[in-house]
Design an enzyme around this catalytic site. Structure first.
Site, short mmCIF file in Angstrom:
data_model
loop_
_atom_site.label_atom_id
_atom_site.label_comp_id
_atom_site.label_asym_id
_atom_site.label_seq_id
_atom_site.Cartn_x
_atom_site.Cartn_y
_atom_site.Cartn_z
N GLU A 165 1.30 -0.97 0.28
CA GLU A 165 -0.01 0.02 0.40
C GLU A 165 0.96 1.33 0.05
O GLU A 165 1.96 1.27 0.65
CB GLU A 165 -1.04 0.21 1.37
N LYS A 179 2.44 4.59 1.21
CA LYS A 179 3.02 5.51 2.69
C LYS A 179 2.45 6.78 2.07
O LYS A 179 3.05 7.77 1.42
CB LYS A 179 4.15 4.98 3.01
N ARG A 237 -0.65 9.54 17.62
CA ARG A 237 0.10 8.51 17.97
C ARG A 237 0.44 8.34 19.09
O ARG A 237 0.81 7.80 19.78
CB ARG A 237 1.34 7.77 16.87
N CYS A 284 11.33 43.64 -19.14
CA CYS A 284 12.61 44.72 -19.56
C CYS A 284 11.77 45.51 -21.46
O CYS A 284 11.84 44.70 -21.94
CB CYS A 284 13.39 44.05 -19.78
#
Length: 735
Positions: free
Chosen positions: A119, A121, A142, A442
């Site tokens: 899968e 990350k 976490r 310019c």
């Protein structure tokens, strides 16, 4: 490990470095967790690897508080602490295929692995959700893996996370703990930063991950509710099925658990894949290395897991990481470095563009020292100052871009960038911006040596006349030779009238095309000077013959390439092809009214106005007349042998063909009245796929657009769309 190894003295320098690394990593972990990191992931990983090497040499230094033994960061006192039901583990990293293979070999040596789950990350913030009898009871960060912070109120504002589980398929479990990644889609991130810049609430976020972390940890959930957060589940923790749920409600594997949580309405990725061999794992890793920006969100690698839960339990974990999973990390596309200066360069249409000069840093596999800043408004929007530590991004082959400053690293010595008032190349006072134009230009288009050099270099590019021998150094030599030589090109109109005698005396500085400043000779430290066209004996180099051969070939290039080479503002290859197809000659384009030009499909009023303005300058018309006199092709004559079988048909060419270059294939389409484009959509008529076609092939198949191989392309050119439809590679959609 022997007792003598444990008790052997630790050198003072190793002990001091260990202490320094522990303190530094703890600080960076805390900053990362707070959504305000000051170093990149790659720099953090390098520091962690260094600490791990020291502890491998001196195990006596390992303590429970070492970053190698912990997961995540310390807990902020701003939020209540929550203990996870099952520990949230961090993942070990693999930075190359050898390390990935070594992990798989270790796992297979212990258990009979039959399948892996791969899968993406996602680069976001890990969260832990607990559902009790189908209702969201708690959400936490976490934290250190055991204890996180209660963010339930904030999580409830995220639309993708259900307040109650869906029980239409099966009853909700008594208890369900899931882990996921909260993140912000790239498109939503840019929109949020634009809004923050307009309201000046605070400095813009450096990247989507920081935006997600900062948004999720707001003290006021009403603020979080205004942020475009979403989530994807990537794991499960504690689980108690509903009474009488049956055997099919048990979690037997990662993939089976995903299927069940998906039935309960939790958000899952549609990109995970179960495979049965490491060859398939490596193929998955390789695919997303080349399609890293295909998902709507940012990823920094691939997670590979042993799929069966029974084998996961047998493999177990170390003190901080599971043995049954690993994260394969891609090379970083974002790094931090010091912005030492902001300078400006002038382009072929007079646009004066700021660019950042940085301490050299390696990003996405190459060393970068310069990065575009687009315009003065962009510098202000990003809030970068000279002397800042900045976040630099280089996605694949894309031009390096400065994303944002690391504000927490400022020490007060940084200074604001001030846009110059005069051209850096010719000293002319810069023109005022037109309404709706963010660029400063310019106005000295004819005499500015920088603009002429850039226009000549552009003529040689693949987008224009494709003259390989006329590169950037040659363009500099022809427009800015060192004295006493005289520049042989007063303007690009003189390009096809060059002589060998004009070229031989020329000596020039070698300019860096990114900065237009002279490169330095490594031996002398002085600006590098070359005699580009003559050898040491004063005779012409072989490149001179090649240059004249290619100039002669360029005279016969199709009209659209000639039109692009004139550097008319806004007229790129696609608009030039549309104009050439419609008018067939440069004279007809020059004589057309603004209304007639704007009515051409793919042109419009902005390009039409720019064309009329360009031809109103006598010296521009003089360039065209010089080229005409030199024999440059000024019209496309419809060949009697070429039928316009592709009128109104859009074709995308991808991959490598045996008998056509990409450009010659596009020209073959244009000659028959078709349009060759770069992107695939539902309106695309055909996709021609050669070798290694990439994502455009995949998109064509998913949209049902007819795909042709090279033989089918020949049929399309000779016989038209109806015949080509019969030989398409992918079958037509039913119905």
């Amino acid at each position: 490990m022997s007792a003598s190894d444990q008790n052997s003295p630790v050198p003072d320098e190793d002990r001091a470095r260990h202490t320094e690394l522990v303190r530094e990593l703890d600080d960076h972990s805390y900053r990362y967790y707070m959504g305000r990191p000051i170093i990149s992931d790659a720099e953090y990983d390098a520091l962690m690897a260094e600490l791990q090497r020291i502890e491998d040499r001196h195990p006596i230094l390992i303590t429970q508080d070492s970053p190698t033994q912990k997961v995540g960061a310390p807990i902020s006192v701003d939020f209540a602490e929550v203990e996870h039901l099952v520990r949230m583990e961090s993942l070990g990293n693999a930075f190359d295929v050898d390390e990935l293979n070594a992990w798989a070999d270790r796992a297979s040596a212990e258990v009979p692995v039959e399948s892996y789950l791969c899968e993406l990350k996602i680069d976001g913030l890990a969260v832990d959700l607990v559902y009790e009898n189908g209702r969201l009871a708690r959400a936490a960060t976490r934290g250190d893996g055991r204890v996180g912070e209660d963010i339930t109120l904030n999580v409830r504002t995220i639309e993708a996370i259900p307040e109650r589980l869906d029980e239409s398929v099966r009853p909700a479990p008594e208890l369900l703990e899931v882990r996921g990644e909260v993140f912000m889609k790239v498109e939503d991130f840019h929109a949020l930063n634009d809004r923050i810049t307009e309201t000046k609430e605070h400095p813009p976020f450096a990247n989507p991950r920081n935006a997600a972390a900062g948004s999720l940890r707001q003290k006021d959930p009403r603020v979080t509710a205004t942020r475009p957060l979403t989530m994807i589940v990537h794991g499960v923790g504690a689980y108690t099925p509903a009474p009488g749920a049956g055997e099919d409600a048990a979690f037997t594997s990662q993939s089976q658990a995903y299927r069940l949580v998906g039935e309960w309405g939790l958000p899952l990725s549609d990109r995970y894949k179960v495979v049965t061999s490491m060859d398939e794992v490596r193929s998955y890793v390789s695919y997303y290395a080349g399609h890293r920006h295909e998902p709507a969100y940012e990823i920094d690698g691939i997670v590979v897991k042993v799929d069966a839960f029974s084998l996961q339990r047998r493999l177990g974990s170390t003190s901080r990481i599971p043995r049954w999973a690993i994260a394969y990390k891609y090379p970083p596309e974002e790094v931090t470095t010091t912005l030492t200066d902001i300078k400006v360069g002038v382009g072929r249409t007079g646009r004066v563009t700021p660019y950042g000069v940085m301490e050299p840093v390696t990003v996405a596999g190459s060393e970068v020292e310069f990065a575009t800043l687009h315009n003065a408004q962009e510098v202000a929007r990003k809030g970068v100052r000279i002397g800042d530590t900045v976040v630099l991004r280089k996605a694949g082959d894309v031009i390096p871009e400065i994303l944002a400053p690391v504000v927490d690293r400022r020490d007060g010595s940084e200074r604001e960038f001030v846009m110059p008032t005069h051209c850096p190349e010719c000293g002319t006072e810069l023109g005022q911006q037109k309404e709706g134009d963010v660029d400063v230009r310019c106005p000295n288009a004819r005499r500015c040596p920088g603009q002429l050099r850039e226009r000549v270099a552009f003529i040689a590019s693949r987008k224009a006349l494709d003259i390989e021998a006329l590169g950037y150094v040659a363009a500099t030599a022809l427009t800015q030779p060192l004295e006493p030589a005289v520049a042989p090109l007063a303007d690009e109109g003189d390009l096809f009238d060059l002589t060998v005698d004009q070229l031989l005396p020329i000596r020039t500085h070698v300019l860096d095309p990114d900065t237009t400043e002279p490169k330095t000779d490594e031996k002398t430290g002085e600006p590098k000077v070359v005699s580009f066209f003559a050898n040491k004996d004063g005779e012409p180099k072989k490149t001179v013959d090649k240059l004249f051969e290619q100039l002669e070939e360029a005279k016969a290039k199709p009209l659209w390439r000639v039109l692009v080479s004139l550097s008319i503002r806004h007229v790129g290859p696609r608009a030039a092809e549309d104009l050439a197809r419609h008018f067939r000659s440069l004279d007809a384009i020059r004589e057309a009214s603004e209304e007639e030009l704007a009515s051409v499909d793919g042109v419009g009023p902005t390009i039409a106005s720019s064309i009329r303005e360009w031809f109103s300058e006598d010296w521009h018309v003089g360039i065209v007349e010089k080229w005409r006199a030199a024999g440059v092709r000024m019209e496309d004559e419809a060949s009697e042998e070429t039928d316009r079988t592709l009128e109104g048909v859009t074709v995308v060419v991808t991959g490598s063909l045996d008998n056509y270059s990409r450009d010659s294939a596009k020209e073959a389409v244009a000659e028959r009245g078709g349009r060759a484009t770069a992107s695939v959509s539902k309106k695309t008529g055909f996709v021609v796929a050669g070798g290694a076609p990439g994502s455009k092939y995949d998109k064509a198949v998913s949209l049902g657009v007819p795909v042709l191989d090279e033989q089918g392309f020949e049929v399309l050119l000779r016989q038209g769309p109806e015949a080509a439809e019969a030989v398409r590679v992918n079958p037509p959609e039913e119905g």
